[in-house]
Design a protein around this motif. Structure first.
Motif, PDB file in Angstrom:
ATOM      1  N   MET A  34      24.722  19.834   3.060  1.00  0.00           N
ATOM      2  CA  MET A  34      25.885  19.833   3.950  1.00  0.00           C
ATOM      3  C   MET A  34      26.524  18.451   3.944  1.00  0.00           C
ATOM      4  N   LEU A  35      27.828  18.417   3.883  1.00  0.00           N
ATOM      5  CA  LEU A  35      28.544  17.145   3.818  1.00  0.00           C
ATOM      6  C   LEU A  35      28.787  16.598   5.217  1.00  0.00           C
ATOM      7  N   VAL A  36      28.448  15.308   5.409  1.00  0.00           N
ATOM      8  CA  VAL A  36      28.713  14.613   6.661  1.00  0.00           C
ATOM      9  C   VAL A  36      29.505  13.353   6.338  1.00  0.00           C
ATOM     10  N   PHE A  37      30.707  13.255   6.901  1.00  0.00           N
ATOM     11  CA  PHE A  37      31.560  12.090   6.669  1.00  0.00           C
ATOM     12  C   PHE A  37      31.649  11.258   7.938  1.00  0.00           C
ATOM     13  N   ASN A  38      31.579   9.941   7.779  1.00  0.00           N
ATOM     14  CA  ASN A  38      31.764   9.018   8.898  1.00  0.00           C
ATOM     15  C   ASN A  38      33.083   8.267   8.787  1.00  0.00           C
ATOM     16  N   ASN A  39      33.784   8.503   7.691  1.00  0.00           N
ATOM     17  CA  ASN A  39      34.997   7.750   7.386  1.00  0.00           C
ATOM     18  C   ASN A  39      36.144   8.724   7.110  1.00  0.00           C
ATOM     19  N   LYS A  40      37.254   8.536   7.827  1.00  0.00           N
ATOM     20  CA  LYS A  40      38.356   9.491   7.702  1.00  0.00           C
ATOM     21  C   LYS A  40      38.985   9.477   6.315  1.00  0.00           C
ATOM     22  N   ALA A  41      39.015   8.310   5.664  1.00  0.00           N
ATOM     23  CA  ALA A  41      39.604   8.237   4.328  1.00  0.00           C
ATOM     24  C   ALA A  41      38.798   9.082   3.342  1.00  0.00           C
ATOM     25  N   GLU A  42      37.476   9.032   3.457  1.00  0.00           N
ATOM     26  CA  GLU A  42      36.626   9.820   2.554  1.00  0.00           C
ATOM     27  C   GLU A  42      36.770  11.312   2.854  1.00  0.00           C
ATOM     28  N   LEU A  43      36.864  11.661   4.141  1.00  0.00           N
ATOM     29  CA  LEU A  43      37.061  13.064   4.505  1.00  0.00           C
ATOM     30  C   LEU A  43      38.384  13.574   3.941  1.00  0.00           C
ATOM     31  N   GLN A  44      39.445  12.803   4.110  1.00  0.00           N
ATOM     32  CA  GLN A  44      40.762  13.221   3.634  1.00  0.00           C
ATOM     33  C   GLN A  44      40.786  13.340   2.107  1.00  0.00           C
ATOM     34  N   LYS A  45      40.063  12.442   1.436  1.00  0.00           N
ATOM     35  CA  LYS A  45      39.974  12.501  -0.030  1.00  0.00           C
ATOM     36  C   LYS A  45      39.302  13.803  -0.460  1.00  0.00           C
ATOM     37  N   HIS A  46      38.304  14.233   0.320  1.00  0.00           N
ATOM     38  CA  HIS A  46      37.599  15.480   0.004  1.00  0.00           C
ATOM     39  C   HIS A  46      38.470  16.704   0.287  1.00  0.00           C
ATOM     40  N   LEU A  47      39.240  16.656   1.383  1.00  0.00           N
ATOM     41  CA  LEU A  47      40.022  17.816   1.799  1.00  0.00           C
ATOM     42  C   LEU A  47      41.323  17.980   0.999  1.00  0.00           C
ATOM     43  N   ALA A  48      41.869  16.883   0.486  1.00  0.00           N
ATOM     44  CA  ALA A  48      43.189  16.935  -0.174  1.00  0.00           C
ATOM     45  C   ALA A  48      43.256  17.963  -1.306  1.00  0.00           C
ATOM     46  N   PRO A  49      42.291  17.973  -2.257  1.00  0.00           N
ATOM     47  CA  PRO A  49      42.396  18.979  -3.326  1.00  0.00           C
ATOM     48  C   PRO A  49      42.222  20.413  -2.824  1.00  0.00           C
ATOM     49  N   LEU A  50      41.477  20.587  -1.749  1.00  0.00           N
ATOM     50  CA  LEU A  50      41.310  21.927  -1.178  1.00  0.00           C
ATOM     51  C   LEU A  50      42.633  22.422  -0.602  1.00  0.00           C
ATOM     52  N   LYS A  51      43.379  21.519   0.030  1.00  0.00           N
ATOM     53  CA  LYS A  51      44.701  21.889   0.548  1.00  0.00           C
ATOM     54  C   LYS A  51      45.654  22.227  -0.599  1.00  0.00           C
ATOM     55  N   ARG A  52      45.556  21.468  -1.675  1.00  0.00           N
ATOM     56  CA  ARG A  52      46.428  21.743  -2.831  1.00  0.00           C
ATOM     57  C   ARG A  52      46.123  23.114  -3.431  1.00  0.00           C
ATOM     58  N   GLN A  53      44.868  23.547  -3.292  1.00  0.00           N
ATOM     59  CA  GLN A  53      44.463  24.871  -3.777  1.00  0.00           C
ATOM     60  C   GLN A  53      44.802  25.966  -2.757  1.00  0.00           C
TER      61      GLN A  53
END
Length: 282
Positions: free
Chosen positions: A1-20
């Motif tokens: 399970m992915l746990v992010f403490n940093n918003k920049a890293e979370l957004q980097k992970h979510l960006a391609p999912l939004k593009r899809q």
């Protein structure tokens, strides 16, 4: 399970999912998770491609420093509970600095008077803090849907108003209150109650149910007087307020209008711990 403490890293992970064109469901919490929170996750998992849960004790919505300091922080056990449901949930557990930077202050919002009732009267600045953190989290997660429990019904109405006024592209989903076997509304604060007080607190929901029953045949002042008298007989409780209000405006009832939906709202202390609950008066 992915746990992010940093918003920049979370957004980097979510960006391609939004593009899809993946849909993102979001469950904002302050941790100390219980079955009510887990029900929100399940709802999001069933309705979205991706589910993000935030775990963040937001300092700007506390007007009581002692309450902020004592609020339970149980990230490790929270993650374990989430994993019992799914390993696919993405957890965002930021620091205060990651959210606010050097300026840990609220923005000011107008919620067309919703913020002036009940909790707003007793917790100055609380809803500015709520509006600030919710707006930030919606922008960070780019959520398509966000899930909130009806236990904090006033907060739910205010978040809906926030989305409307700020024109945020997130749909707000209200979900039913989860209760313990005794009827006590599930809350992270319940963990601070002694065993005896937790048992006694069952009277809160019992009284709300009786108030609902009486509301069908009695006036609002009579029902309010009944609730006050009930808790006067139980000195271990301190009743902060009980109000019957219009669900849409949150304004206190004046005369019954069959075209309106009313709800009973209560805030009460036991063991110096503040509990809230509500019930539809239909």
């Amino acid at each position: 399970m992915l746990v992010f403490n940093n918003k920049a890293e979370l957004q980097k992970h979510l960006a391609p999912l939004k593009r899809q064109k993946k849909t993102i469901g979001f469950v904002p919490t302050m941790g100390a998770l219980h079955k009510g929170h887990l029900s929100l996750i399940n709802r999001s998992l069933s309705e979205n491609d991706v589910t993000v849960m935030s775990i963040f004790v937001n300092p700007t919505q506390f007007n009581n420093l002692e309450d902020l300091e004592k609020y339970p922080r149980t990230l490790e056990s929270d993650v374990d509970k989430i994993q019992t449901l799914s390993n696919e949930v993405i957890v965002y557990a930021p620091s205060v600095n990651d959210i606010y930077g050097k300026n840990t202050e609220s923005d000011h919002f107008s919620f067309d008077g919703l913020e002036d009732q009940m909790e707003g009267q007793h917790r100055p600045g609380h809803f500015d803090g709520v509006g600030t953190i919710v707006k930030k989290l919606f922008q960070i997660t780019t959520a398509d849907k966000a899930y909130f429990g009806e236990k904090d019904f006033q907060q739910l109405q205010i978040v809906k108003k926030l989305v409307e006024k700020e024109q945020l592209p997130t749909q707000i989903i209200g979900c039913p209150i989860f209760r313990e076997e005794s009827g006590l509304a599930m809350s992270s604060r319940n963990e601070r109650l002694s065993t005896v007080s937790r048992e006694k607190a069952a009277i809160i929901y019992q009284t709300l149910k009786e108030a609902k029953q009486q509301f069908s045949k009695s006036s609002a002042p009579e029902v309010i007087a009944f609730v006050k008298t009930t808790f006067e007989k139980h000195p271990e409780f301190t009743l902060e307020y009980f109000e019957i209000a219009d669900e849409a405006t949150l304004l206190p009832i004046e005369t019954k209008d069959p075209q309106k939906d009313y709800r009973g709202f209560i805030a009460i202390f036991i063991d110096n711990i503040r509990l809230i609950d509500n019930i539809s008066m239909k």
